[in-house]
Scaffold this active site. Structure first.
Site, PDB file in Angstrom:
ATOM      1  N   ASP A   9      23.017 -15.433  11.985  1.00 43.85           N
ATOM      2  CA  ASP A   9      23.780 -14.869  10.870  1.00 43.85           C
ATOM      3  C   ASP A   9      23.850 -13.360  11.068  1.00 43.85           C
ATOM      4  O   ASP A   9      22.859 -12.674  10.851  1.00 43.85           O
ATOM      5  CB  ASP A   9      23.089 -15.224   9.549  1.00 43.85           C
ATOM      6  CG  ASP A   9      23.970 -14.993   8.334  1.00 43.85           C
ATOM      7  OD1 ASP A   9      25.093 -14.476   8.491  1.00 43.85           O
ATOM      8  OD2 ASP A   9      23.525 -15.325   7.228  1.00 43.85           O
ATOM      9  N   ARG A  25      15.467 -16.724   2.111  1.00 44.32           N
ATOM     10  CA  ARG A  25      15.171 -17.780   3.083  1.00 44.32           C
ATOM     11  C   ARG A  25      13.649 -18.002   3.126  1.00 44.32           C
ATOM     12  O   ARG A  25      12.881 -17.109   2.769  1.00 44.32           O
ATOM     13  CB  ARG A  25      15.745 -17.463   4.455  1.00 44.32           C
ATOM     14  CG  ARG A  25      15.205 -16.253   5.144  1.00 44.32           C
ATOM     15  CD  ARG A  25      15.927 -16.040   6.484  1.00 44.32           C
ATOM     16  NE  ARG A  25      15.408 -14.903   7.169  1.00 44.32           N
ATOM     17  CZ  ARG A  25      15.962 -13.703   7.197  1.00 44.32           C
ATOM     18  NH1 ARG A  25      17.096 -13.496   6.566  1.00 44.32           N
ATOM     19  NH2 ARG A  25      15.400 -12.714   7.851  1.00 44.32           N
ATOM     20  N   ALA A  63      18.855 -12.771  13.295  1.00 41.54           N
ATOM     21  CA  ALA A  63      19.578 -11.702  12.597  1.00 41.54           C
ATOM     22  C   ALA A  63      20.306 -10.852  13.631  1.00 41.54           C
ATOM     23  O   ALA A  63      19.775 -10.574  14.708  1.00 41.54           O
ATOM     24  CB  ALA A  63      18.605 -10.841  11.796  1.00 41.54           C
ATOM     25  N   SER A  68      31.635 -15.368   0.152  1.00 39.02           N
ATOM     26  CA  SER A  68      32.154 -16.725  -0.026  1.00 39.02           C
ATOM     27  C   SER A  68      31.047 -17.750  -0.174  1.00 39.02           C
ATOM     28  O   SER A  68      31.310 -18.906  -0.502  1.00 39.02           O
ATOM     29  CB  SER A  68      33.050 -17.104   1.156  1.00 39.02           C
ATOM     30  OG  SER A  68      32.295 -17.128   2.359  1.00 39.02           O
ATOM     31  N   GLY A  69      29.790 -17.365   0.096  1.00 36.49           N
ATOM     32  CA  GLY A  69      28.670 -18.292   0.015  1.00 36.49           C
ATOM     33  C   GLY A  69      28.279 -18.879   1.358  1.00 36.49           C
ATOM     34  O   GLY A  69      27.470 -19.804   1.420  1.00 36.49           O
ATOM     35  N   HIS A 104      18.804 -10.989   1.927  1.00 33.60           N
ATOM     36  CA  HIS A 104      18.904 -12.155   2.817  1.00 33.60           C
ATOM     37  C   HIS A 104      17.509 -12.681   3.149  1.00 33.60           C
ATOM     38  O   HIS A 104      17.261 -13.882   3.119  1.00 33.60           O
ATOM     39  CB  HIS A 104      19.624 -11.784   4.118  1.00 33.60           C
ATOM     40  CG  HIS A 104      21.087 -12.037   4.100  1.00 33.60           C
ATOM     41  ND1 HIS A 104      21.655 -13.099   4.739  1.00 33.60           N
ATOM     42  CD2 HIS A 104      22.103 -11.362   3.525  1.00 33.60           C
ATOM     43  CE1 HIS A 104      22.960 -13.074   4.572  1.00 33.60           C
ATOM     44  NE2 HIS A 104      23.257 -12.016   3.839  1.00 33.60           N
TER      45      HIS A 104
END
Length: 181
Positions: A88, A59, A37, A15-16, A55
């Site tokens: 996340d 970043r 994480a 979904s972003g 991921h």
């Protein structure tokens, strides 16, 4: 007294939500962001390891990463100096803590509530701006397998707890953030 601020970012798969959370963290903290994480690379399969690498590449390299394990309470207490802490994601945190291996919790919702209660207490001990990402898994069909239903229910309870504690919250739909709180 802590001045913790909590932003909750939730949405479905792809979904972003992670990209939005990273943009928000960058705006709020610049280089003073710690990325937390919740999936260890050494326990992930090859496809999940690729997701972890993607991921990481998306970043800033200046953000230190803390990968939570069984010592997560001490790990969170040890984060110092970060103005913003981006966790996340809650869905992998709950899944990893309660559903690893063949163990099916006797009461997954209660165990998730206790786990997230401890997580929220650790956050309240901090003065950082916390951004927590999670998956919304309750908007689909009822899973056929008992473990999948237990996970959906446990994460649903966890998400509700974080939403109640949040100062602000966003629901991501197809890359668009909708402010819900």
């Amino acid at each position: 007294m802590s001045t913790m601020h909590l932003t909750f970012v939730i949405g479905g798969a792809r979904s972003g939500k992670s990209a939005f959370a990273q943009e928000l963290a960058q705006r709020c903290g610049g280089d003073a962001v710690c990325y937390v994480a919740t999936l260890r690379e050494d326990v992930a399969d090859a496809e999940m390891q690729q997701r972890i690498r993607r991921h990481r590449a998306n970043r800033p390299e200046t953000w230190p990463t803390v990968t939570l394990d069984d010592r997560w309470r001490a790990q969170l207490r040890a984060i110092n100096g970060a103005r913003v802490i981006l966790l996340d994601c809650l869905s992998l945190f709950v899944g990893g803590a309660l559903f690893m291996g063949s163990h099916l919790p006797a009461n997954a919702e209660d165990e998730a509530a206790a786990l997230v209660g401890d997580l929220l207490a650790a956050m309240r001990d901090s003065s950082a701006h916390w951004i927590v990402v999670s998956n919304e898994v309750g908007m689909s069909i009822v899973p056929e397998h008992p473990a999948a239903r237990a996970y959906r229910d446990a994460l649903g309870r966890a998400n509700q707890m974080v939403m109640r504690a949040a100062d602000e919250a966003y629901f991501l739909v197809a890359g668009a953030p909708l402010r819900v709180k």
